[in-house]
Design an enzyme around this catalytic site. Structure first.
Site, PDB file in Angstrom:
ATOM      1  N   GLN A  60     -24.297 -13.549  -3.914  1.00  9.35           N
ATOM      2  CA  GLN A  60     -24.289 -14.829  -3.517  1.00  9.35           C
ATOM      3  C   GLN A  60     -25.027 -16.325  -3.446  1.00  9.35           C
ATOM      4  O   GLN A  60     -25.985 -15.783  -3.154  1.00  9.35           O
ATOM      5  CB  GLN A  60     -23.495 -14.794  -1.700  1.00  9.35           C
TER       6      GLN A  60
ATOM      7  N   TYR B  33     -12.758  -5.002  -1.992  1.00  7.31           N
ATOM      8  CA  TYR B  33     -13.701  -5.881  -2.326  1.00  7.31           C
ATOM      9  C   TYR B  33     -15.066  -6.240  -1.667  1.00  7.31           C
ATOM     10  O   TYR B  33     -15.220  -7.435  -1.472  1.00  7.31           O
ATOM     11  CB  TYR B  33     -12.858  -7.321  -2.231  1.00  7.31           C
TER      12      TYR B  33
ATOM     13  N   ASN C 226     -22.131  -7.007   1.012  1.00  2.00           N
ATOM     14  CA  ASN C 226     -22.349  -8.473   1.472  1.00  2.00           C
ATOM     15  C   ASN C 226     -21.957  -8.508   2.955  1.00  2.00           C
ATOM     16  O   ASN C 226     -22.683  -9.090   4.276  1.00  2.00           O
ATOM     17  CB  ASN C 226     -22.457  -9.434   1.251  1.00  2.00           C
TER      18      ASN C 226
ATOM     19  N   GLU D 201     -13.942  -1.050  -3.700  1.00  2.00           N
ATOM     20  CA  GLU D 201     -14.738  -1.856  -4.920  1.00  2.00           C
ATOM     21  C   GLU D 201     -14.579  -1.414  -6.083  1.00  2.00           C
ATOM     22  O   GLU D 201     -14.190  -0.288  -5.882  1.00  2.00           O
ATOM     23  CB  GLU D 201     -16.274  -2.000  -3.996  1.00  2.00           C
TER      24      GLU D 201
ATOM     25  N   ASP E 164     -11.759  -9.912   0.398  1.00  4.70           N
ATOM     26  CA  ASP E 164     -13.086 -11.534  -0.039  1.00  4.70           C
ATOM     27  C   ASP E 164     -12.553 -11.421  -1.562  1.00  4.70           C
ATOM     28  O   ASP E 164     -13.779 -10.705  -2.091  1.00  4.70           O
ATOM     29  CB  ASP E 164     -14.811 -11.124   0.180  1.00  4.70           C
TER      30      ASP E 164
ATOM     31  N   CYS F  75     -12.955 -17.718  -1.996  1.00  2.83           N
ATOM     32  CA  CYS F  75     -13.380 -18.753  -3.070  1.00  2.83           C
ATOM     33  C   CYS F  75     -13.260 -19.320  -3.884  1.00  2.83           C
ATOM     34  O   CYS F  75     -13.433 -20.350  -5.003  1.00  2.83           O
ATOM     35  CB  CYS F  75     -15.108 -17.877  -3.595  1.00  2.83           C
TER      36      CYS F  75
ATOM     37  N   GLU G  70     -15.621 -22.015  -0.224  1.00  2.00           N
ATOM     38  CA  GLU G  70     -15.630 -20.911   0.311  1.00  2.00           C
ATOM     39  C   GLU G  70     -14.333 -21.730   1.311  1.00  2.00           C
ATOM     40  O   GLU G  70     -15.081 -22.500   2.415  1.00  2.00           O
ATOM     41  CB  GLU G  70     -16.689 -19.965   0.649  1.00  2.00           C
TER      42      GLU G  70
END
Length: 368
Positions: free
Chosen positions: A192, A220, A225, A241, A301, A326, A360
């Site tokens: 990020q 994802y 994070n 992921e 995400d 995003c 975002e």
């Protein structure tokens, strides 16, 4: 933010009426975009108005015997040469002119065309220097001298080559709801860019799932994070992921934070849905007992492309959906599907990218 390159440099595109003006414009655009889904106030989480980026990329431009940092022109009129960038955090900002001087003094600027910066909140910095030539031992010796003098780590990159001076990562500390989490950020991998807004984003997500129980499924997950803070709130977390480096980093970050109730699986969302529904078998799922999970909540995400229809239908199976996006355009498209079965309880706008059109968004949905 006071920048002498406003109107020329393409890194910033909305600068009329300053920070508050650009934020109001983005809020109005997204309030209208989501009006069919959500008519209450959208929570807004601000950025600092300057020195907010902990990750940034610059061209290196050669002119006569000098070198400069360069950015694309706002109107596509070539390159804007910059000697100052108030976007980047204070540590990168202070380093940039010193680094150029060192590169010239040590004579390692030949065929150098890019410099990428990655910084922690405490000032630990990795700089990637990118070349159109093969790097040798002499380059490494001089880069080692620069790294020692400036107190940084340096990565030399060229075609099929990566030379590491010191290390290729930083360790970031994030303060989230009065608890400190540590993350290993590897050079040339996604992180990020706005660490303070990232802290707000994770805090909002934790607050949104505070009334959820059981186990969590995350799609994802990147380098963990959100996953790692979430693990403190759920009994167990199953996270997927597709990127192998991200999964490896997530596992390291799990251990770095002394968290042990997460299972990571490297597969795409499409593959995971097929495995869960028994349509295909994957060896990567052999050690995971999916029946041991009591999943009521799903967190997603996705990248800018959003989720596909099949992934949205899959997410709709769960009582609670938390979606961080995003790209508000693809979020609106996905909500066309998700809102058929779920009510939107809260929406948030995170100003991760000041002075641009990008934001975002966060959405909390509960099944009707």
């Amino acid at each position: 933010m006071d920048c002498k390159y406003f109107g020329e440099c393409g890194a910033c595109r909305i600068y009329k009426d300053g920070y508050e003006g650009q934020l109001s414009e983005k809020l109005e655009i997204n309030r209208d975009r989501f009006l069919n889904f959500y008519k209450k106030d959208i929570s807004v989480f601000k950025s600092s108005d300057s020195h907010y980026r902990s990750r940034s990329e610059f061209k290196i431009w050669h002119k006569d015997d000098d070198i400069y940092y360069g950015m694309n022109h706002l109107q596509h009129k070539g390159v804007v040469l910059v000697d100052d960038c108030p976007q980047v955090n204070e540590f990168i900002h202070a380093l940039m002119p010193k680094l150029l001087i060192s590169i010239i003094d040590k004579d390692i600027g030949y065929k150098l065309f890019g410099a990428d910066f990655l910084s922690s909140n405490s000032g630990e910095i990795v700089v990637s220097l990118i070349y159109h030539r093969k790097l040798d031992e002499q380059w490494q010796e001089k880069a080692t001298e620069i790294a020692k003098e400036l107190g940084i780590y340096i990565i030399g990159r060229s075609r099929k080559q990566k030379l590491i001076v010191g290390q290729d990562y930083i360790t970031e500390s994030l303060n989230i709801q009065n608890e400190v989490y540590r993350f290993k950020y590897i050079e040339n991998s996604f992180t990020q860019p706005n660490s303070k807004v990232n802290e707000q984003m994770i805090s909002w997500a934790l607050k949104s799932i505070s009334d959820c129980d059981g186990d969590l499924l995350e799609l994802y997950c990147g380098a963990g994070n959100f996953t790692i803070p979430f693990a403190k709130k759920f009994n167990k977390v199953l996270a997927t992921e597709i990127s192998k480096p991200s999964i490896n980093a997530a596992k390291e970050n799990m251990l770095l934070n002394d968290v042990h109730n997460i299972e990571f699986v490297r597969m795409s969302v499409e593959e995971f849905v097929q495995a869960l529904d028994g349509k295909r078998e994957f060896r990567r799922m052999n050690e995971i007992d999916i029946n041991a999970y009591n999943i009521n909540t799903i967190f997603v995400d996705p990248p800018r492309s959003g989720m596909d229809e099949a992934s949205c239908r899959f997410a709709s199976r769960y009582d609670n959906i938390l979606y961080i996006s995003c790209n508000p355009e693809t979020l609106a498209r996905d909500l066309d599907i998700l809102a058929k079965t779920h009510d939107i309880m809260d929406m948030a706008l995170f100003d991760q990218f000041p002075y641009t059109h990008h934001v975002e968004m966060g959405v909390k949905l509960i099944k009707r």
